[in-house]
Design an enzyme around this catalytic site. Structure first.
Site, PDB file in Angstrom:
ATOM      1  N   ASP A   1      79.968  34.347  17.467  1.00 36.31           N
ATOM      2  CA  ASP A   1      80.676  33.706  16.215  1.00 36.31           C
ATOM      3  C   ASP A   1      80.578  34.800  15.239  1.00 36.31           C
ATOM      4  O   ASP A   1      80.126  34.253  13.544  1.00 36.31           O
ATOM      5  CB  ASP A   1      80.043  32.738  15.543  1.00 36.31           C
ATOM      6  CG  ASP A   1      81.130  31.895  15.203  1.00 36.31           C
ATOM      7  OD1 ASP A   1      80.788  30.605  14.512  1.00 36.31           O
ATOM      8  OD2 ASP A   1      81.963  32.273  14.830  1.00 36.31           O
TER       9      ASP A   1
ATOM     10  N   PRO B   1      76.196  21.383   8.331  1.00 34.82           N
ATOM     11  CA  PRO B   1      76.201  22.120   6.804  1.00 34.82           C
ATOM     12  C   PRO B   1      75.510  22.344   6.813  1.00 34.82           C
ATOM     13  O   PRO B   1      74.127  22.194   7.269  1.00 34.82           O
ATOM     14  CB  PRO B   1      76.383  20.574   6.771  1.00 34.82           C
ATOM     15  CG  PRO B   1      76.060  19.178   7.431  1.00 34.82           C
ATOM     16  CD  PRO B   1      76.385  20.112   8.455  1.00 34.82           C
TER      17      PRO B   1
ATOM     18  N   GLY C   1      79.253  26.926  11.389  1.00 37.71           N
ATOM     19  CA  GLY C   1      78.679  26.335  12.897  1.00 37.71           C
ATOM     20  C   GLY C   1      77.525  25.746  12.951  1.00 37.71           C
ATOM     21  O   GLY C   1      77.200  25.885  12.329  1.00 37.71           O
TER      22      GLY C   1
ATOM     23  N   LEU D   1      76.319  24.298   0.330  1.00 34.15           N
ATOM     24  CA  LEU D   1      76.391  25.141   0.477  1.00 34.15           C
ATOM     25  C   LEU D   1      78.215  25.221   1.479  1.00 34.15           C
ATOM     26  O   LEU D   1      78.769  26.061   1.154  1.00 34.15           O
ATOM     27  CB  LEU D   1      76.151  26.203   0.695  1.00 34.15           C
ATOM     28  CG  LEU D   1      74.483  26.762  -0.030  1.00 34.15           C
ATOM     29  CD1 LEU D   1      73.462  27.209   0.604  1.00 34.15           C
ATOM     30  CD2 LEU D   1      74.335  27.202  -1.906  1.00 34.15           C
TER      31      LEU D   1
END
Ligand SMILES: *[C@@H]1O[C@H](CO)[C@@H](O)[C@H](O)[C@H]1NC(C)=O
Ligand SMILES: *[C@@H]1O[C@H](CO)[C@@H](O)[C@H](O)[C@H]1NC(C)=O
Ligand SMILES: *[C@@H]1O[C@H](CO)[C@@H](O)[C@H](O)[C@H]1NC(C)=O
Ligand SMILES: *[C@@H]1O[C@H](CO)[C@@H](O)[C@H](O)[C@H]1NC(C)=O
Ligand SMILES: *[C@@H]1O[C@H](CO)[C@@H](O)[C@H](O)[C@H]1NC(C)=O
Ligand SMILES: *[C@@H]1O[C@H](CO)[C@@H](O)[C@H](O)[C@H]1NC(C)=O
Ligand SMILES: *[C@@H]1O[C@H](CO)[C@@H](O)[C@H](O)[C@H]1NC(C)=O
Ligand SMILES: *[C@@H]1O[C@H](CO)[C@@H](O)[C@H](O)[C@H]1NC(C)=O
Ligand SMILES: *[C@@H]1O[C@H](CO)[C@@H](O)[C@H](O)[C@H]1NC(C)=O
Ligand SMILES: *[C@@H]1O[C@H](CO)[C@@H](O)[C@H](O)[C@H]1NC(C)=O
Length: 817
Positions: A625, A513, A510, A506
């Protein structure tokens, strides 16, 4: 002639019409509001005037909803002193005193606030609050008097029910006597302070219902209210005040909480525009178990037949009565206590904690000390931890009989005192059970599904009865009990993702994968395959996953479980069919899918999710993040924040407020974090500000170029703001089709969020409020110079992450110039 007539009537109509539409909301000392006249709040939500309830003939001054056909009175002034004719009038004196007079002389009702102001006026606000204040005061909230301080039977949004601890002033609801008579009845609802504060519904002296302990997120009374579409609520308890308050999630919805005398209930209604009626949304006490003290002392209520059981370690006081469903005498210890020679405790899982009327609270003692303290005091019958808001854990102890306990799936643990022998016996039983379970496990290895099923069942049973010996602190739970998160076999995951095939990838988030997978039962999942350098052992990792899995909010992606394979770690999430926000807003064609109203919903959702992480969850997570690619969208375009808790899980030393390893993504990082490695919840607010700017402008902060302007998106936004042309930055598509004032408001809020100094940024709580209201916003301060600082040297070993951090760490906010 006929023409004239038409002209004339048209004029008349215009005059009448303009009269109606310029209804006033204020009354000054030179004016009188006589019977028949009304004040109307600015946006026309509420109306104040004299009214006659039901079939009564009396007149009362009250406030009601203006724009619904059914007269619904929310406040009454002279509820004890009705006027039996229409000579009543309301006025505010130049001293600021408000009064109702009849026949221009007898005072039937008045306020007695002693505060004086220069230019007193009386104003009906759009919240339904009637306030007296200085008309020329620049702070619009300096009230010398407000009707919200003197509630009748109705609680409106933003109204406080509770106690001012400095003055002892109580705000509580009191029901009307009946449909025709608003005078106060004996049904009341308010906060009671004995022990741990709780909301109590009383009829006279008798308790009908109580809210239970506030657990930092909700009351044990009301399990799933957080995710309701209509309102959000809070419970504040500090040195100065304790109160309950609720807010509307959508300002155009009408919702109220009201006491109903005939039903002896606390009811919450929401207006249904389709049916033009009030819909009963919730009421208390609902169900047997919410009726106060149904099972008598030391009884435990559950939604089953029979409803009452004695607490573990107790037996009915009178078997015969108990067996015939008369539970009022309750239960007693099955084995007498012997305090001197030492008693023990049994943990009862998932309950609404007992009535706190005879309890004792200390906000600073941890669970272990709490236990010791309880053990020493022979009249202490139970204890547990108290979740004070903002993740602080304290201690509650109960004395004498334990009242009004019920089983509740998301309730708290309660530790109850039993004799030493009873405790030992329970422990033995628990061990035997454990052995049985282990045996079951071995047998069940033959069928994997069967195993999962069994484990879950037996765990649930165990939970009520296992004695807890190793109390450490508030968050300590024993191994058997809390594995709500599944541990997946590697084979299962490999099969689901087609051996992590490229087709199923997809994206690269961070920390590693992400792959799409489909389990054998058809459920779709997203698997994050973590980069290998986290250095966490399997046990640490599992504990961390369990903690993160407990963070549940409609705007957070749900963590379903994890998978451990050698030194590889994987996280399994629910799958989000619409992928992430950046796939829409930065895409020329797909951007039109997200209309302004959808985007606004997304903004509000992200804000609420972040607020939950910061404040309402037990862990208090700083995301670090937040960015558009971390906001995922479900099938209905509801936003869900992903990757939360990752920094916590993989940061190790980063729990400290100062870190030498920076995770995150440039372009979204707050300057103090990017440059000095300092972070706080306010750094997330900064990232949220950038997100907001990107959602409204449809442009990326990083990689923003303007043909003849230099600088990044932030600088560009600031330039436009100074020129009063912020809307020029907005996505054209939104400008053409959206609600411009909201759009501008969001852009304004984003500027407040990206202030240089963290203390100048609002908290997420304020952001949520700002988004939900139309109150005036503070002006942002100069943004200009902040981003000219040199980026810090890239000594960061952001380690885990290839794409989102490390590559970008060498670039910076300035790079985009
Ligand atoms: C109107 O009612 C008030 C009390 O409710 C009474 O004092 C007053 O005399 C009445 N006036 C008339 C004209 O009936
Ligand atoms: C209204 O109340 C006053 C006293 O408060 C009483 O004298 C008067 O008779 C009442 N009038 C009517 C119409 O009931
Ligand atoms: C009330 O009394 C004042 C003076 O006593 C008078 O000026 C005013 O006109 C009266 N108002 C009414 C409605 O009777
Ligand atoms: C008015 O003052 C009295 C006596 O000081 C007090 O008991 C009462 O609560 C006050 N009423 C209001 C509405 O403030
Ligand atoms: C108590 O909480 C309220 C609401 O959050 C806040 O305004 C007030 O300053 C707090 N008071 C103290 C003493 O912390
Ligand atoms: C708010 O409620 C109104 C009326 O129910 C509805 O039309 C509107 O779409 C809602 N707005 C949001 C942002 O949910
Ligand atoms: C009280 O509740 C009942 C049942 O929900 C409802 O029919 C009735 O209208 C309510 N009464 C008031 C005054 O709201
Ligand atoms: C009450 O019920 C329990 C369990 O069903 C039974 O053991 C006990 O004998 C009964 N006691 C009486 C007095 O009926
Ligand atoms: C709570 O316990 C701590 C430690 O025993 C003590 O110092 C403090 O005074 C207690 N607070 C209250 C309100 O009793
Ligand atoms: C036990 O606690 C109660 C309530 O706080 C207190 O009144 C009593 O003195 C305590 N007893 C002992 C022996 O500490």
């Amino acid at each position: 002639m006929e023409m004239d007539f038409h002209f004339y009537s048209a004029c008349c109509f215009l005059i009448i019409f303009s009269k109606v539409s310029t209804a006033i909301d204020t009354l000054s000392p030179s004016e009188l509001l006589t019977d028949g006249m009304t004040l109307v709040s600015r946006n026309g939500n509420f109306e104040l005037g004299f009214f006659t309830p039901g079939s009564s003939e009396n007149r009362y001054l009250g406030i009601w909803y203006k724009n619904i056909p059914m007269q619904t009175v929310v406040w009454v002034a002279n509820r004890r002193n009705p006027i039996n004719n229409s000579t009543g009038m309301l006025k505010i004196e130049s001293s600021g005193k408000i009064l109702i007079q009849v026949q221009n002389k007898t005072v039937v009702w008045s306020t007695n606030s002693t505060a004086r102001v220069q230019n007193p006026i009386l104003q009906l606000l759009d919240s339904g609050n009637l306030v007296a204040k200085d008309g020329k005061d620049s702070n619009p909230e300096n009230y010398i008097w407000q009707s919200f301080d003197y509630p009748s039977d109705t609680m409106l949004p933003e109204m406080k029910i509770g106690i001012d601890l400095r003055t002892g002033f109580h705000r509580r609801l009191t029901a009307w006597k009946n449909w025709d008579d608003p005078s106060p009845s004996d049904l009341t609802y308010g906060i009671e302070l004995k022990g741990n504060p709780q909301l109590v519904l009383r009829k006279g002296l008798e308790k009908y219902f109580r809210s239970g302990l506030w657990n930092g997120n909700g009351f044990s009374e009301a399990p799933n209210y957080r995710s309701n579409p209509i309102f959000d609520y809070d419970f504040i308890w500090n040195e100065s005040e304790v109160y309950y308050i609720f807010f509307l999630k959508n300002k155009s919805v009408m919702s109220r909480l009201v006491l109903n005398q005939t039903q002896s209930e606390r009811q919450r209604y929401a207006w249904s525009p389709e049916t033009q009626t009030w819909k009963l949304f919730a009421f208390q006490p609902d169900g047997n178990c919410n009726k106060y003290g149904l099972c008598g002392p030391n009884g435990n209520c559950a939604d089953e037949v029979p409803a009452c059981q004695c607490l573990t370690g107790f037996r009915p006081k009178w078997f015969e009565r108990w067996n015939s469903s008369d539970w009022s005498d309750g239960c007693i210890h099955s084995k007498p206590l012997n305090c001197q020679s030492g008693d023990g405790f049994i943990r009862i899982g998932k309950v609404k904690t007992p009535d706190s009327a005879n309890s004792w609270v200390n906000k600073t003692i941890n669970l272990k000390e709490c236990r010791a303290k309880c053990l020493r005091n022979c009249s202490c019958m139970a204890f547990t931890n108290l979740f004070v808001t903002k993740g602080v854990s304290g201690c509650v102890m109960w004395f004498d009989d334990l009242l009004d306990i019920k089983h509740q799936s998301d309730g708290q643990d309660l530790y109850i005192r039993v004799s030493a022998s009873e405790a030992a016996e329970r422990k033995k039983k628990a061990k035997v059970k454990l052995a049985i379970i282990l045996a079951t496990v071995i047998v069940a290895l033959l069928g994997f599904l069967l195993l999962v099923y069994h484990l879950r069942r037996s765990r649930r049973k165990l939970k009520d009865e296992v004695e807890d010996n190793n109390l450490n602190d508030g968050e300590d739970k024993d191994e058997n009990e809390d594995m709500d998160v599944a541990v997946f076999e590697f084979g299962t995951i490999a099969q689901a993702t087609d051996s992590f095939s490229f087709m199923n990838k997809l994206g690269q988030g961070g920390f590693g994968p992400v792959y799409k997978g489909t389990l054998a039962n058809g459920q779709e999942i997203a698997v994050k395959r973590l980069s290998k350098s986290s250095g966490q052992g399997p046990k640490e990792f599992k504990n961390e996953v369990k903690l993160i899995a407990k963070l549940q909010h409609r705007n957070l992606v749900r963590l379903l479980g994890c998978c451990i394979h050698g030194d590889e770690r994987m996280l399994v999430y629910e799958y989000m069919p619409n992928r992430s926000l950046d796939k829409f807003i930065f895409d020329e064609t797909r951007c039109t899918v997200l209309t302004w109203s959808k985007r606004f919903r997304i903004i509000c959702g992200v804000a609420r999710g972040l607020l939950y992480l910061h404040q309402d969850s037990r862990l208090r997570i700083i995301h670090r993040d937040l960015k558009t690619s971390n906001v995922l969208l479900d099938s209905e375009m509801n936003p869900k924040i992903s990757d939360f808790g990752m920094a916590r899980t993989f940061g190790g030393d980063q729990i400290e407020a100062n870190t030498n390893r920076v995770v995150g993504t440039y372009g979204y990082m707050a300057p103090e974090y990017a440059i000095d490695g300092l972070f706080s919840a306010k750094s997330d607010v900064f990232s949220f500000g950038i997100l907001l700017l990107e959602i409204t402008s449809g442009r990326k902060n990083r990689g923003f170029y303007h043909s003849n302007q230099s600088g990044n998106l932030i600088e560009h936004a600031w330039r436009l703001w100074k020129k009063g042309k912020l809307l020029d930055l907005a996505d054209e598509f939104l400008v053409e089709t959206g609600d411009l004032s909201k759009l501008l408001r969001c852009m304004h809020i984003s500027l407040l969020c990206i202030q240089l100094y963290p203390e100048e940024r609002p908290s997420m709580a304020s952001v949520v409020l700002m988004l939900g209201s139309d109150n005036e916003l503070p002006l942002p301060k100069e943004l200009g110079s902040l981003f000219h600082k040199k980026p810090f040297e890239a000594n960061s070993s952001s380690g885990n992450d290839e794409s989102s951090s490390r590559n970008e760490i060498s670039s910076s906010l300035l790079e985009a110039r």
